[in-house]
Design an enzyme around this catalytic site. Structure first.
Site, mmCIF file in Angstrom:
data_model
loop_
_atom_site.group_PDB
_atom_site.id
_atom_site.type_symbol
_atom_site.label_atom_id
_atom_site.label_comp_id
_atom_site.label_asym_id
_atom_site.label_seq_id
_atom_site.Cartn_x
_atom_site.Cartn_y
_atom_site.Cartn_z
ATOM 1 N N TYR A 286 -13.056 -6.537 6.308
ATOM 2 C CA TYR A 286 -11.866 -6.898 5.349
ATOM 3 C C TYR A 286 -11.691 -8.290 5.225
ATOM 4 O O TYR A 286 -11.817 -9.332 6.004
ATOM 5 C CB TYR A 286 -10.675 -6.196 5.992
ATOM 6 C CG TYR A 286 -9.633 -6.518 5.177
ATOM 7 C CD1 TYR A 286 -9.249 -5.706 4.030
ATOM 8 C CD2 TYR A 286 -8.671 -7.683 5.367
ATOM 9 C CE1 TYR A 286 -8.012 -5.747 3.223
ATOM 10 C CE2 TYR A 286 -7.432 -7.919 4.580
ATOM 11 C CZ TYR A 286 -7.178 -6.889 3.429
ATOM 12 O OH TYR A 286 -6.196 -7.319 2.710
ATOM 13 N N TYR B 257 0.860 -1.029 0.052
ATOM 14 C CA TYR B 257 0.020 0.019 -0.049
ATOM 15 C C TYR B 257 0.843 1.509 -0.179
ATOM 16 O O TYR B 257 0.725 2.198 0.887
ATOM 17 C CB TYR B 257 -0.960 0.348 1.291
ATOM 18 C CG TYR B 257 -1.743 -1.181 1.512
ATOM 19 C CD1 TYR B 257 -2.556 -1.714 0.541
ATOM 20 C CD2 TYR B 257 -1.387 -1.840 2.514
ATOM 21 C CE1 TYR B 257 -3.277 -2.710 0.673
ATOM 22 C CE2 TYR B 257 -2.025 -3.224 2.522
ATOM 23 C CZ TYR B 257 -2.833 -3.710 1.956
ATOM 24 O OH TYR B 257 -3.536 -5.142 2.137
ATOM 25 N N ASP C 251 -14.393 -15.836 8.275
ATOM 26 C CA ASP C 251 -13.296 -15.599 8.079
ATOM 27 C C ASP C 251 -12.451 -15.407 9.171
ATOM 28 O O ASP C 251 -12.496 -14.158 9.846
ATOM 29 C CB ASP C 251 -12.903 -14.132 7.003
ATOM 30 C CG ASP C 251 -11.691 -13.949 6.690
ATOM 31 O OD1 ASP C 251 -10.914 -14.432 7.393
ATOM 32 O OD2 ASP C 251 -11.590 -12.741 5.809
ATOM 33 N N LYS D 50 -2.609 -16.369 7.832
ATOM 34 C CA LYS D 50 -1.941 -15.757 8.872
ATOM 35 C C LYS D 50 -1.169 -16.626 9.988
ATOM 36 O O LYS D 50 -0.154 -17.195 9.342
ATOM 37 C CB LYS D 50 -2.507 -14.671 9.503
ATOM 38 C CG LYS D 50 -3.025 -13.573 8.573
ATOM 39 C CD LYS D 50 -3.200 -12.326 9.158
ATOM 40 C CE LYS D 50 -3.377 -11.071 7.921
ATOM 41 N NZ LYS D 50 -4.642 -10.478 7.772
HETATM 42 C C1 LIG Z 1 -5.101 -10.437 6.342
HETATM 43 C C2 LIG Z 1 -6.491 -10.951 6.098
HETATM 44 C C3 LIG Z 1 -6.821 -11.550 4.760
HETATM 45 C C4 LIG Z 1 -6.069 -11.611 3.499
HETATM 46 O O1 LIG Z 1 -4.762 -12.556 3.783
HETATM 47 P P1 LIG Z 1 -3.555 -12.483 2.908
HETATM 48 O O2 LIG Z 1 -2.704 -13.562 3.407
HETATM 49 O O3 LIG Z 1 -2.826 -11.179 3.226
HETATM 50 O O4 LIG Z 1 -3.923 -12.587 1.464
HETATM 51 C C5 LIG Z 1 -8.331 -11.895 4.703
HETATM 52 N N1 LIG Z 1 -9.085 -12.063 5.609
HETATM 53 C C6 LIG Z 1 -8.733 -11.233 6.861
HETATM 54 C C7 LIG Z 1 -9.696 -11.274 7.964
HETATM 55 C C8 LIG Z 1 -7.433 -10.969 7.179
HETATM 56 O O5 LIG Z 1 -7.127 -10.170 8.369
#
Ligand SMILES: *Cc1c(COP(=O)(O)O)cnc(C)c1O
Length: 433
Positions: free
Chosen positions: A151, A24, A252, A281
């Protein structure tokens, strides 16, 4: 370009600035980057000689800090066998072990595992699963519902369910699929619940459920969209509404998974199971990029018995053995540790040491959940200048917008966490002048 083979042992910052894009940022006016030479435990070693206490866990990814002997060992051992092998037509023990663990530890019913290479891809996979599920049943349900301020990643399907207002994703709005957005849950995690919170979403589902394949959300903690902690009853009510209106629920947990919020998975705060779960992550303890999308037997079998007969996705590095081996070692460490106590201890210290920021003029409010501490300001910060102040104070904290937040590795020492909290207080005090 005249110095192709560089003998320099220091990071060529000038080359970096000229040629390398960072997350970014602008290529013509980038914010300064600090060269790192190594990291160990919770300490980041800068090339300048300074050591910084890590407050970010490399964006939610590191659980046990850096240069972790058990993870190094797992990686080295796996390297001696194979770093990678294609997953089409072949399989291996590290993937089987990891899938077994994930099926066992995730909420009930999630027992089919799709491995991929990053969080955003795990979300793409979840979205495809939901679409293919309804297609297989003969329904045309091409839309999704997402939460404002949510997000879900930077790829296109993920962007299409990420808050379209005020986010960078509005840049591509003519290309991004149009989905439905419902209001951000307003009742905070520890506030009193009121059923009126569900009014807008109920109405939307009542009217549009025929077109809606799934609802996607980040359970309990909305991360990159504003570090907002919402009420578990919201999740419970969403689960009920999704069942009532024939809409799948995608959770998510890419940021919240593996204990960060005080529960192993944030869905456990509401004791619900989603139909599809995204993980990423912290799955490899911050060692490398890896992700998984889990779903139920019902969703998987329906997709498999549909017209296509298969699920249409298969990344080159799917099920990467090296990442699986590190993930297995990371999860073994997690379950051999008293992670719950570690997270609770961090939460308590964050409460004690960040709460005083509330009295500062620049601060709107402080909130803590699990090993996440957030100081929300009244005004957005100047990133470059605030980042330097933090580095000068010996800590690594990277705010965004109005938010100064930390989510340290679980093994952070009390004195290190104090250093992070003190630095935040000082910076906020400075901003209040
Ligand atoms: C970081 C994140 C993503 C994206 O993961 P990347 O490994 O950066 O592609 C998707 N959803 C949530 C909630 C996140 O925190």
């Amino acid at each position: 370009m005249n110095n192709r083979v560089s003998s320099k042992t220091v990071v060529d910052l000038d080359f970096d600035k000229q040629h390398i894009w960072h997350p970014y940022t602008s290529m013509t006016a980038p914010i300064p980057c600090y060269p790192v030479t190594s990291a160990d435990g919770c300490l980041i070693q800068l090339q300048s000689g300074e050591q910084l206490v890590d407050g970010m866990s490399s964006w939610w990814a590191s659980l046990f800090g850096y240069n972790v002997p058990a993870l190094n060992q797992a990686a080295t051992k796996q390297l001696g066998k194979m770093s990678h092998i294609m997953f089409g037509g072949l399989t291996h023990q590290p993937a089987v072990d990891l899938a077994k663990t994930l099926v066992e530890i995730t909420p009930d019913g999630l027992n089919k595992v799709f491995f991929s290479d990053s969080g955003s891809v795990a979300v793409e996979v979840a979205i495809k699963m939901a679409l293919q599920y309804w297609q297989s049943l003969g329904y045309a349900k091409p839309k999704f519902v997402a939460l404002k301020k949510g997000y879900h990643g930077d790829t296109f399907a993920a962007m299409s369910v990420t808050d379209p207002d005020g986010s960078m994703h509005e840049l591509y709005q003519d290309f991004v699929a149009k989905n439905y957005f419902t209001k951000q849950p307003t009742i905070a995690f520890d506030q009193e619940w009121n059923d009126s919170e569900m009014y807008e979403l109920t109405k939307l589902l009542e009217e549009k459920h025929n077109q809606i394949a799934a609802l996607i959300l980040e359970p309990i903690v909305q991360g990159a969209g504003g570090m907002h902690f919402y009420h578990p009853n919201y999740l419970k009510a969403v689960r009920k509404l999704c069942d009532q209106y024939n809409v799948l629920l995608i959770a998510d947990e890419i940021a919240t998974g593996f204990g960060r919020t005080g529960k192993l998975f944030a869905c456990e705060h509401a004791q619900i199971s989603p139909d599809i779960l995204c993980l990423g992550k912290a799955i490899t303890g911050g060692y490398m990029s890896f992700a998984a999308t889990l779903t139920t037997k019902k969703v998987a079998n329906t997709i498999s018995q549909g017209k296509a007969g298969v699920f249409m996705h298969g990344p080159t590095f799917m099920g990467n053995p090296l990442a699986c081996a590190v993930a297995n070692a990371n999860l073994a460490m997690l379950f051999n540790s008293d992670w719950k106590l570690l997270v609770e201890t961090i939460a308590l210290q964050l409460q004690q040491q960040l709460t005083p920021c509330n009295k500062l003029k620049a601060v709107n409010k402080v909130r803590v959940l699990g090993a996440i501490g957030v100081v929300e300001l009244h005004q957005a910060v100047d990133l470059a200048s605030i980042q330097k102040q933090f580095v000068d104070a010996g800590v690594w904290i990277r705010p965004f917008g109005k938010l100064i937040y930390i989510m340290p590795p679980y093994i952070i020492k009390q004195s290190q966490l104090t250093k992070l909290c003190d630095a935040i207080f000082q910076v906020c005090e400075e901003l209040s002048k």
